[in-house]
Structure formats: structure tokens, C-alpha cells
Design an enzyme around this catalytic site. Structure first.
Site, short mmCIF file in Angstrom:
data_model
loop_
_atom_site.label_atom_id
_atom_site.label_comp_id
_atom_site.label_asym_id
_atom_site.label_seq_id
_atom_site.Cartn_x
_atom_site.Cartn_y
_atom_site.Cartn_z
N GLU A 1 11.16 -40.46 -4.87
CA GLU A 1 12.33 -40.91 -4.11
C GLU A 1 13.60 -40.25 -4.63
OE1 GLU A 1 12.76 -44.21 -2.05
OE2 GLU A 1 10.97 -45.32 -2.63
N GLU B 1 2.89 -46.39 -3.48
CA GLU B 1 3.32 -47.79 -3.39
C GLU B 1 2.34 -48.66 -2.61
OE1 GLU B 1 7.17 -45.70 -4.45
OE2 GLU B 1 5.31 -45.24 -3.38
#
Length: 278
Positions: free
Chosen positions: A125, A145
Site C-alpha cells: 500500500e 489481507e
């Protein structure tokens, strides 16, 4: 240059070249997994960097064999077990995102990620919000995730969809699989250059030096244009927004625009000065 804010031992601050700041995540035994302390350090230093006229570029890297393994999932699990579940509020109010980097959009200064090893979850990210990424040949990348019951929700979903396209973004996000540096560069298109591990930092520094050889006013105005292009729905809106931006106003009234044009006419190398504060 004023002295930088104090930081913990989880973040190293250095100045490898004129006008260049380097931040090194320093939790190698934990693969540089992000902690609240490290995130606060990054936030404080980046806020100072944004306001320091003599610093024009920042390089972000990690100590040891990983860039960043993402969030500390054990700590996350502990928060869940205690009933502290204000995740939506935290995400919505997290102005700068994961590591104070994944959603940072106000800074007009270039950010280079020197990915010395693997990057997972929040590590990916962060680097997706950098302007340039240099990665080692053995680096691996994943957004796992969904395998842990959570979501990559700190800005990477729209970014990877824009860079790689919906289907390739879905491959990374919905399968949670790991990809190589070569795949990240050639298929998913979020790596600029892949080099041997020993060349990652030297290459990032060389790119930083090439940036600081240019007018800082022009570079920062151009960076603002890149950011605005992702925030507006049309080319025309982004172009007009840039024209009226503080960075454009500063550029067209700066000593550096005069210096650049004069140096060109006189066939000499320009001597840039620090930009005025916005």
C-alpha cells in the site's frame, strides 16, 4: 536546514546526498512490520520534510531482508479480542493512510521507494503511493489481507486498479497470492526498475540525484499535476486544477523559472535555489 524532529530507534533518518532525505524502517527482526511508534515517527518526519525548503526528494527503504511486512497482525488481533473494533472510523479518518504514507497526497515532493526485500499488505500500500519504485531481483509482493480475514483498505485498491487494470488488480487482491519483482514490473506495472539487491539503494539515490538536478519548483508543480490527475474525472479538470494550484503560482513567479530559461540561452548549467514555502 533545520534539525529534524526526534524519532525512535524504529526509524533511521539520513541525508545521502544534497537535497535528499532517506528514511529507513528499522525493525529488521520483525520484517519492518509497522507499529504505532514507527507510524508516528514517519508522520512527524514527513510533515517536517514537506516544510523544509532544502529537501527536495525522499527515499523510503527498509533495514534487513524486507521492505515492510505490513501491519502487526498480532496487535490487530488483540484489539479485536478486546472489543476495540472502530476500524471503519480509523480508516475514514486516517488522512495519510498506512505508515503515514499510503494515502499521503498533499506533499508535492517526489517519494522514491527502494524496495530492498519483500513487501506485503501495508508495505505494498505504501509503495503504490510512491512516485518511483526500485526493487531488488529477489523481492516479492503480496496483498494477502483476504487470507487473514481483513481487507487492503488504505488506498491500494483504487491505485492498483488504475495502474494494472481491474482484472489484474482482482488477481492480486482476491487471491492474495505472492508475485515476483519481475511480475510486479512487467504484468502489474508498479515497479520502475528491478536490480540486484546490492544496487537497490545506489540506483534509488542515482534517480534522486537526477531529480534534484532539475528545478525543484518545476518538479513539485509536475508532481502536483500527477496527483491531481488521479483525483479528477477528466483531463480538463485536472489541467485547470493544476493551473490554479499553489505550486503552479509559485513556479511561474519563481527565480528558478528565470534561471532555467537564462541558463538555456547562455548554454550553461542552471543553478537552482530552494523553492519558497507554499
Amino acid at each position: 536546514m533545520s534539525s529534524h524532529p526526534p524519532v525512535s530507534d524504529q526509524l533511521k533518518v539520513s541525508f545521502p546526498a544534497e537535497h535528499v532525505l532517506q528514511l529507513t524502517f528499522n525493525r529488521p527482526k520483525s520484517l519492518n512490520a509497522m507499529t504505532p511508534t514507527m507510524e508516528a515517527d514517519i508522520k512527524n518526519i514527513m510533515s517536517w520534510f514537506d516544510e523544509e525548503p532544502s529537501l527536495w526528494v525522499v527515499i523510503i527503504t527498509g533495514e534487513g531482508r524486507a521492505f515492510c511486512a505490513g501491519a502487526d497482525l498480532k496487535a490487530w488481533g488483540q484489539r479485536q479480542s478486546t472489543g476495540d473494533r472502530g476500524e471503519q472510523e480509523m480508516l475514514a479518518s486516517s488522512i495519510h493512510g498506512f505508515g503515514s504514507l499510503s494515502r499521503r497526497s498533499k506533499s508535492p515532493k517526489p517519494i522514491i521507494a527502494a524496495v530492498n526485500g519483500s513487501a506485503y499488505g501495508g508495505g505494498v500500500e505504501m509503495l503504490l503511493n510512491c512516485d518511483i519504485t526500485i526493487a531488488s531481483e529477489d523481492a516479492q509482493f503480496a496483498l494477502p489481507e483476504v487470507k487473514r480475514g481483513v481487507a487492503a483498505a488504505q488506498g491500494v485498491i483504487p491505485r492498483i486498479a488504475k495502474v494494472a487494470g481491474h482484472q489484474l488488480a482482482a488477481e492480486l487482491l482476491l487471491l492474495g497470492r505472492t508475485i515476483s519483482a519481475t511480475e510486479a514490473q512487467n504484468r502489474f506495472r508498479f515497479i520502475n526498475q528491478v536490480v540486484p539487491a546490492s544496487k537497490v539503494l545506489p540506483t534509488a539515490l542515482e534517480w534522486a540525484k537526477q531529480i534534484v538536478a532539475n528545478s525543484p519548483d518545476a518538479v513539485q508543480c509536475t508532481k502536483r499535476g500527477l496527483v491531481l490527475s488521479g483525483q479528477h474525472g477528466s483531463f480538463e479538470q485536472a489541467t485547470v486544477a493544476l493551473a490554479w494550484s499553489p505550486e503552479a503560482k509559485r513556479l511561474y513567479n519563481s527565480d528558478n523559472i528565470k534561471e532555467g530559461l537564462t541558463a538555456f540561452a547562455e548554454k550553461r548549467k542552471p543553478a537552482w535555489s530552494n523553492p519558497a514555502k507554499l
